[in-house]
Design an enzyme around this catalytic site. Sequence first.
Site, PDB file in Angstrom:
ATOM      1  N   GLN A 140     -43.068  34.541  29.479  1.00 33.24           N
ATOM      2  CA  GLN A 140     -42.249  34.198  28.788  1.00 33.24           C
ATOM      3  C   GLN A 140     -41.571  33.025  29.144  1.00 33.24           C
ATOM      4  O   GLN A 140     -41.213  32.738  30.246  1.00 33.24           O
ATOM      5  CB  GLN A 140     -40.748  34.964  28.275  1.00 33.24           C
ATOM      6  CG  GLN A 140     -41.365  36.226  27.906  1.00 33.24           C
ATOM      7  CD  GLN A 140     -40.321  37.665  28.141  1.00 33.24           C
ATOM      8  OE1 GLN A 140     -40.391  38.086  29.211  1.00 33.24           O
ATOM      9  NE2 GLN A 140     -40.766  38.346  26.969  1.00 33.24           N
ATOM     10  N   GLY A 176     -38.841  38.673  35.631  1.00 32.76           N
ATOM     11  CA  GLY A 176     -39.099  39.710  36.356  1.00 32.76           C
ATOM     12  C   GLY A 176     -38.266  41.031  35.687  1.00 32.76           C
ATOM     13  O   GLY A 176     -37.697  40.644  34.818  1.00 32.76           O
ATOM     14  N   VAL A 229     -35.973  36.513  31.882  1.00 32.38           N
ATOM     15  CA  VAL A 229     -37.193  37.572  30.578  1.00 32.38           C
ATOM     16  C   VAL A 229     -37.910  37.579  31.767  1.00 32.38           C
ATOM     17  O   VAL A 229     -37.596  38.037  33.088  1.00 32.38           O
ATOM     18  CB  VAL A 229     -37.985  36.182  30.386  1.00 32.38           C
ATOM     19  CG1 VAL A 229     -37.516  34.825  29.719  1.00 32.38           C
ATOM     20  CG2 VAL A 229     -38.478  35.145  31.821  1.00 32.38           C
ATOM     21  N   SER A 230     -38.721  38.700  31.167  1.00 39.41           N
ATOM     22  CA  SER A 230     -39.396  40.164  31.969  1.00 39.41           C
ATOM     23  C   SER A 230     -41.348  39.911  33.082  1.00 39.41           C
ATOM     24  O   SER A 230     -40.969  39.984  33.798  1.00 39.41           O
ATOM     25  CB  SER A 230     -39.733  41.159  30.541  1.00 39.41           C
ATOM     26  OG  SER A 230     -38.464  41.118  30.193  1.00 39.41           O
ATOM     27  N   THR A 231     -41.359  38.450  31.566  1.00 42.50           N
ATOM     28  CA  THR A 231     -42.706  37.981  32.730  1.00 42.50           C
ATOM     29  C   THR A 231     -42.160  36.819  32.516  1.00 42.50           C
ATOM     30  O   THR A 231     -41.581  35.977  31.909  1.00 42.50           O
ATOM     31  CB  THR A 231     -43.432  39.089  31.383  1.00 42.50           C
ATOM     32  OG1 THR A 231     -44.190  38.176  30.016  1.00 42.50           O
ATOM     33  CG2 THR A 231     -43.651  39.799  31.729  1.00 42.50           C
TER      34      THR A 231
END
Length: 186
Positions: A14, A38, A9-11
Amino acid sequence: MRKFGYARVSTSQQSLEVQKKALLKEGVRSSRIFSDVGSRANLDREGLNLLRIKVEEGDLVLVTRLDRLGSDTSEMIKLIKEFSELGVYIRFIKEGLSTEGTMGKMVVTILSAVADAERERILERTNEGRIDAKSKGIKFGRKRSIDREKVIHLDVQKVGATEIAKQLGIGRSTVYAILKEEAQKE
């Protein structure tokens, strides 16, 4: 053939849980699921690096979607090639694609390029919308919470920046920034 899973996941806001459940449903043991939180633009990710160490020839890496593995075409090609050289296959669950065989590699590369182009179009549309909104006077960012008039009033009263900052509970650099903006208006 051993099955491994990769989730990202990007952040931190999430959740990885949906991806992990999908990987478990595909028969991946929980101990063989590697994950990262990240930016996808960074190939030096802890979970991805551990996965690279664990896999061996003939293994299969399952990823829920194309964009969970890499961020752009060159990155995807690099990762696919890297795993391919190890004799490791990658299967993307949602797209129903696999790097097994020449056709599989070709399709994944093409879809990766399409996804990259779509991201570029989204960025262009977002920037066009932002420029249009700014031209209409719409301001971005959070609303100012500092009473700028008090800063200016105290400055006119010859109160020093350190004391203004202390009285208003703000940083001295903020006081200087406000005073500089006001001086530029004159």
